[in-house]
Design a protein around this motif. Sequence first.
Motif, PDB file in Angstrom:
ATOM      1  N   LEU A   1       9.436 -10.182   5.232  1.00 32.16           N
ATOM      2  CA  LEU A   1       8.231  -9.765   4.517  1.00 32.16           C
ATOM      3  C   LEU A   1       7.826  -8.350   4.901  1.00 32.16           C
ATOM      4  CD1 LEU A   1       6.057 -13.009   4.686  1.00 32.16           C
ATOM      5  CD2 LEU A   1       6.883 -11.900   2.594  1.00 32.16           C
ATOM      6  N   ASN A   2       7.927  -8.038   6.179  1.00 37.09           N
ATOM      7  CA  ASN A   2       7.502  -6.717   6.630  1.00 37.09           C
ATOM      8  C   ASN A   2       8.358  -5.600   6.058  1.00 37.09           C
ATOM      9  OD1 ASN A   2       5.348  -7.745   8.013  1.00 37.09           O
ATOM     10  ND2 ASN A   2       6.346  -7.706  10.016  1.00 37.09           N
ATOM     11  N   GLU A   3       9.625  -5.889   5.790  1.00 34.09           N
ATOM     12  CA  GLU A   3      10.484  -4.898   5.155  1.00 34.09           C
ATOM     13  C   GLU A   3       9.981  -4.565   3.749  1.00 34.09           C
ATOM     14  OE1 GLU A   3      14.341  -6.602   5.239  1.00 34.09           O
ATOM     15  OE2 GLU A   3      14.592  -6.398   7.404  1.00 34.09           O
ATOM     16  N   ARG A   4       9.369  -5.555   3.075  1.00 34.72           N
ATOM     17  CA  ARG A   4       8.847  -5.345   1.722  1.00 34.72           C
ATOM     18  C   ARG A   4       7.412  -4.814   1.753  1.00 34.72           C
ATOM     19  NH1 ARG A   4      13.397  -8.373   2.905  1.00 34.72           N
ATOM     20  NH2 ARG A   4      14.586  -8.838   0.994  1.00 34.72           N
ATOM     21  N   LEU A   5       6.607  -5.379   2.646  1.00 37.64           N
ATOM     22  CA  LEU A   5       5.202  -4.982   2.697  1.00 37.64           C
ATOM     23  C   LEU A   5       5.017  -3.551   3.204  1.00 37.64           C
ATOM     24  CD1 LEU A   5       3.612  -8.265   4.106  1.00 37.64           C
ATOM     25  CD2 LEU A   5       3.326  -7.318   1.807  1.00 37.64           C
ATOM     26  N   ALA A   6       6.011  -3.013   3.894  1.00 43.01           N
ATOM     27  CA  ALA A   6       5.919  -1.630   4.373  1.00 43.01           C
ATOM     28  C   ALA A   6       5.699  -0.662   3.218  1.00 43.01           C
ATOM     29  CB  ALA A   6       7.182  -1.250   5.149  1.00 43.01           C
ATOM     30  N   PHE A   7       6.185  -1.008   2.027  1.00 44.19           N
ATOM     31  CA  PHE A   7       6.045  -0.114   0.882  1.00 44.19           C
ATOM     32  C   PHE A   7       4.612  -0.076   0.339  1.00 44.19           C
ATOM     33  CE2 PHE A   7      10.630  -0.899   0.872  1.00 44.19           C
ATOM     34  CZ  PHE A   7      11.102   0.399   0.726  1.00 44.19           C
ATOM     35  N   VAL A   8       3.776  -1.036   0.741  1.00 49.19           N
ATOM     36  CA  VAL A   8       2.365  -1.014   0.331  1.00 49.19           C
ATOM     37  C   VAL A   8       1.452  -0.844   1.546  1.00 49.19           C
ATOM     38  CG1 VAL A   8       2.698  -2.281  -1.813  1.00 49.19           C
ATOM     39  CG2 VAL A   8       2.331  -3.564   0.315  1.00 49.19           C
ATOM     40  N   GLY A   9       2.045  -0.414   2.672  1.00 48.19           N
ATOM     41  CA  GLY A   9       1.246  -0.106   3.847  1.00 48.19           C
ATOM     42  C   GLY A   9       0.657  -1.301   4.555  1.00 48.19           C
ATOM     43  N   LEU A  10       1.358  -2.426   4.510  1.00 51.56           N
ATOM     44  CA  LEU A  10       0.872  -3.647   5.165  1.00 51.56           C
ATOM     45  C   LEU A  10       1.978  -4.262   6.009  1.00 51.56           C
ATOM     46  CD1 LEU A  10      -0.990  -5.279   2.129  1.00 51.56           C
ATOM     47  CD2 LEU A  10      -2.050  -4.036   4.025  1.00 51.56           C
ATOM     48  N   HIS A  11       1.603  -5.208   6.863  1.00 48.81           N
ATOM     49  CA  HIS A  11       2.590  -5.976   7.620  1.00 48.81           C
ATOM     50  C   HIS A  11       1.985  -7.302   8.044  1.00 48.81           C
ATOM     51  CE1 HIS A  11       0.273  -4.328  11.014  1.00 48.81           C
ATOM     52  NE2 HIS A  11       0.760  -5.322  11.725  1.00 48.81           N
ATOM     53  N   ALA A  16      -2.045  -7.289   7.910  1.00 47.13           N
ATOM     54  CA  ALA A  16      -2.849  -6.173   8.416  1.00 47.13           C
ATOM     55  C   ALA A  16      -2.305  -4.857   7.895  1.00 47.13           C
ATOM     56  CB  ALA A  16      -2.829  -6.180   9.946  1.00 47.13           C
ATOM     57  N   LYS A  17      -3.151  -3.829   7.975  1.00 52.15           N
ATOM     58  CA  LYS A  17      -2.725  -2.494   7.546  1.00 52.15           C
ATOM     59  C   LYS A  17      -1.702  -1.920   8.522  1.00 52.15           C
ATOM     60  CE  LYS A  17      -6.932  -1.203   5.032  1.00 52.15           C
ATOM     61  NZ  LYS A  17      -8.054  -0.220   4.944  1.00 52.15           N
ATOM     62  N   GLY A  18      -0.807  -1.092   7.996  1.00 55.56           N
ATOM     63  CA  GLY A  18       0.202  -0.440   8.815  1.00 55.56           C
ATOM     64  C   GLY A  18       0.697   0.807   8.123  1.00 55.56           C
ATOM     65  N   PRO A  19       1.681   1.484   8.704  1.00 47.67           N
ATOM     66  CA  PRO A  19       2.242   2.687   8.070  1.00 47.67           C
ATOM     67  C   PRO A  19       2.853   2.346   6.716  1.00 47.67           C
ATOM     68  CG  PRO A  19       2.944   2.494  10.360  1.00 47.67           C
ATOM     69  CD  PRO A  19       2.305   1.197  10.004  1.00 47.67           C
ATOM     70  N   ARG A  20       2.771   3.299   5.805  1.00 46.67           N
ATOM     71  CA  ARG A  20       3.309   3.079   4.460  1.00 46.67           C
ATOM     72  C   ARG A  20       4.661   3.768   4.319  1.00 46.67           C
ATOM     73  NH1 ARG A  20       0.174   2.075  -0.405  1.00 46.67           N
ATOM     74  NH2 ARG A  20       1.516   2.261  -2.249  1.00 46.67           N
ATOM     75  N   ALA A  21       5.622   3.061   3.774  1.00 43.25           N
ATOM     76  CA  ALA A  21       6.967   3.599   3.584  1.00 43.25           C
ATOM     77  C   ALA A  21       7.164   4.056   2.145  1.00 43.25           C
ATOM     78  CB  ALA A  21       8.007   2.550   3.936  1.00 43.25           C
ATOM     79  N   ALA A  22       7.913   5.145   1.988  1.00 48.24           N
ATOM     80  CA  ALA A  22       8.256   5.633   0.658  1.00 48.24           C
ATOM     81  C   ALA A  22       9.746   5.509   0.381  1.00 48.24           C
ATOM     82  CB  ALA A  22       7.815   7.085   0.501  1.00 48.24           C
ATOM     83  N   THR A  23      10.545   5.356   1.453  1.00 46.06           N
ATOM     84  CA  THR A  23      11.995   5.247   1.305  1.00 46.06           C
ATOM     85  C   THR A  23      12.494   4.026   2.065  1.00 46.06           C
ATOM     86  OG1 THR A  23      12.528   6.538   3.291  1.00 46.06           O
ATOM     87  CG2 THR A  23      12.135   7.759   1.232  1.00 46.06           C
ATOM     88  N   LEU A  24      13.744   3.641   1.797  1.00 47.40           N
ATOM     89  CA  LEU A  24      14.330   2.504   2.496  1.00 47.40           C
ATOM     90  C   LEU A  24      14.437   2.783   3.988  1.00 47.40           C
ATOM     91  CD1 LEU A  24      17.161   1.550  -0.024  1.00 47.40           C
ATOM     92  CD2 LEU A  24      15.044   0.288   0.398  1.00 47.40           C
ATOM     93  N   ASP A  25      14.806   4.014   4.344  1.00 47.52           N
ATOM     94  CA  ASP A  25      14.918   4.366   5.757  1.00 47.52           C
ATOM     95  C   ASP A  25      13.574   4.248   6.464  1.00 47.52           C
ATOM     96  OD1 ASP A  25      17.607   4.824   5.605  1.00 47.52           O
ATOM     97  OD2 ASP A  25      17.433   6.995   5.396  1.00 47.52           O
ATOM     98  N   GLU A  26      12.511   4.701   5.806  1.00 45.66           N
ATOM     99  CA  GLU A  26      11.182   4.601   6.396  1.00 45.66           C
ATOM    100  C   GLU A  26      10.770   3.140   6.555  1.00 45.66           C
ATOM    101  OE1 GLU A  26       8.576   6.829   3.932  1.00 45.66           O
ATOM    102  OE2 GLU A  26       9.241   8.773   4.678  1.00 45.66           O
ATOM    103  N   ALA A  27      11.065   2.319   5.564  1.00 44.57           N
ATOM    104  CA  ALA A  27      10.719   0.903   5.650  1.00 44.57           C
ATOM    105  C   ALA A  27      11.456   0.238   6.802  1.00 44.57           C
ATOM    106  CB  ALA A  27      11.057   0.194   4.332  1.00 44.57           C
TER     107      ALA A  27
END
Length: 268
Positions: free
Chosen positions: A96-106, A114-125
């Motif tokens: 889930l966290n691999e997917r939720l990273a794209f909306v800034g959650l985990h 909870a809120k977390g860093p937001r990813a824009a790329t696969l590497d960032e996620a």
Amino acid sequence: MTTSWSRATYEAIAAVLADTDDGLTGKEIGVLLQTLCMDDPLPHASKRDRLAEAFIARHNTDKGDPKRIITFIVHAMEPVRYRDRPELFTLRQDRLNERLAFVGLHVNREGRVAKGPRAATLDEATRIATSVRDELRRRRAHEEVLRYCSVEVLKEAHFHACLEATKSIFDRLRSMTGLRGDGANLVDATLALGQSGAPLLAINSLATQTERDEQTGLVNLVKGLNGMFRNPVAHDPRLNRTITEDELLEVINVVSMVHRRLDGARHI
């Protein structure tokens, strides 16, 4: 207000929660949808399609607000559901966290979103959602190691994961040769050059001194793993022996390397 999610996000989350092997059952999905007063537009579709359509229907009802879907995730990840299978909680949390990273959650350890860093790329996620399991996958840990310790890794039981990882070498030596020994005696019986200079398993042609030294080096390495990790972990109480994530990763790296050398070993 929480930012609206795309259809792809809903589908990705549904794919995790309704995974064929490790996801919620059809009955569990139905109960959660009913409990949270969410429509079930495709009750007879596949689990993934059913849950994705339920999420999207609620998205439309709530005019793009994903709060009810977040509530669904929280209910699905309630820790008490996993009291008998803690490794399943970690597996779903990681995915889930691999997917939720794209909306800034985990999903945190309490199963809350909870809120977390937001990813824009696969590497960032990947960097944001990295867990021990993800790191082992990135490092391409040998499948034989993971076969022995993946459950312990998911349980975050580093003590026992380290033990099972090192044990995998000796079990493989027994499997490859039919011998029944263990520890240093098994290593000598299967890999050591001995007086004849011909071990049961050779990792190269043994034609040169360099190749014979390489064979002996593997013997010493496996014995070192046995003495440094397997024996102390097996004999010490868990409370007196702490295995950190970094130490576990290092052990599995080395054990994976040993297995890769055994992949190409030949019987003599």
